[in-house]
Design a protein around this motif. Sequence first.
Motif, PDB file in Angstrom:
ATOM      1  N   GLN A  19     -16.106  -2.237  -6.843  1.00  0.00           N
ATOM      2  CA  GLN A  19     -14.798  -1.926  -6.264  1.00  0.00           C
ATOM      3  C   GLN A  19     -14.647  -0.432  -6.009  1.00  0.00           C
ATOM      4  O   GLN A  19     -14.127  -0.012  -4.980  1.00  0.00           O
ATOM      5  CB  GLN A  19     -13.684  -2.415  -7.193  1.00  0.00           C
ATOM      6  N   SER A  55      -7.523  -2.309  -1.472  1.00  0.00           N
ATOM      7  CA  SER A  55      -8.645  -2.126  -2.395  1.00  0.00           C
ATOM      8  C   SER A  55      -8.205  -1.375  -3.644  1.00  0.00           C
ATOM      9  O   SER A  55      -8.621  -1.702  -4.765  1.00  0.00           O
ATOM     10  CB  SER A  55      -9.788  -1.367  -1.708  1.00  0.00           C
ATOM     11  N   LYS A  58      -6.350  -3.625  -5.982  1.00  0.00           N
ATOM     12  CA  LYS A  58      -7.269  -4.445  -6.778  1.00  0.00           C
ATOM     13  C   LYS A  58      -7.861  -3.619  -7.923  1.00  0.00           C
ATOM     14  O   LYS A  58      -8.043  -4.117  -9.036  1.00  0.00           O
ATOM     15  CB  LYS A  58      -8.392  -4.986  -5.893  1.00  0.00           C
ATOM     16  N   CYS A  61      -5.523  -3.242 -10.795  1.00  0.00           N
ATOM     17  CA  CYS A  61      -5.391  -4.461 -11.598  1.00  0.00           C
ATOM     18  C   CYS A  61      -6.526  -4.648 -12.605  1.00  0.00           C
ATOM     19  O   CYS A  61      -6.440  -5.506 -13.488  1.00  0.00           O
ATOM     20  CB  CYS A  61      -5.318  -5.690 -10.689  1.00  0.00           C
ATOM     21  N   SER A 247       1.838  -2.959  -8.440  1.00  0.00           N
ATOM     22  CA  SER A 247       0.722  -3.037  -9.389  1.00  0.00           C
ATOM     23  C   SER A 247       0.720  -1.858 -10.353  1.00  0.00           C
ATOM     24  O   SER A 247       0.393  -2.011 -11.538  1.00  0.00           O
ATOM     25  CB  SER A 247      -0.612  -3.095  -8.624  1.00  0.00           C
TER      26      SER A 247
END
Length: 251
Positions: A19, A55, A58, A61, A247
């Motif tokens: 990632q 991205s 994510k 998270c 988030s």
Amino acid sequence: MAVSFHSRSNSYPSRQHPQAAHVDEQLTRLRSSETASSSSSICQRLSNLQDLHESLEKMICLTVTNQALSQDQIEKLLGGSIKILDLCNIAKDSLSQTKESLKEIQSIVRRKRGDLSTEVKKYITSRKFLKKSFQKVLKNLNKNNKEESLAVFGEAEAVTVALFESLFSFMSGSKACGKWSVVSKLVSQSKVTCEAEVNEFTRVDHEFLQSGKSLKMEDVQNLESCIQDLEDGIASLSKSMIKYRVSILNI
């Protein structure tokens, strides 16, 4: 560009993390396109920024990312997300205002009824006001952008701010070409160069500055289409930014 923090945990994803590596690639691509300033390139950068923040959302998270972020860093990320959402709102309001003025002018031209010169004057006044507003925003952006960035997230904020600098400059139009100086008109070479730099906004501005006498509906429609594309791109980026901010708040 290394993805790192002064973290409390050694388990933060390193540059080799899939990632993190993906985010690095996206940032590199955005950095390489910063000098492009056509409507299509700006729309593409808006799309790329949307992908980038999806991205990052994510990455936020990831449990290891949560552990690596200090409270102070979280506050900085929240502050950066608010700044970008504010820029989105400024751009959306400005584009909407310009689009409404264009629709009114198109309506008068189609119906051949109404005071076109009055609407053109309103448009010019509105554009002058927006340009002054953009100058203030750009001045503040340059001042705030000198702050130290926060690793990959700070880098993402920097490229996003750079996009809005390009967008506001694009909407303001080239100062040199926007005036269409006498010298440019007399010297053909200069005029050709200037015309090459004119974008959808400056082209219509020039026509309206001639009291609408040289108004071409094709140019007005092209500008309207350009505005719609920019509005769509900013709306998509705003949605991604809101998810990204949620988030961060959930950490």
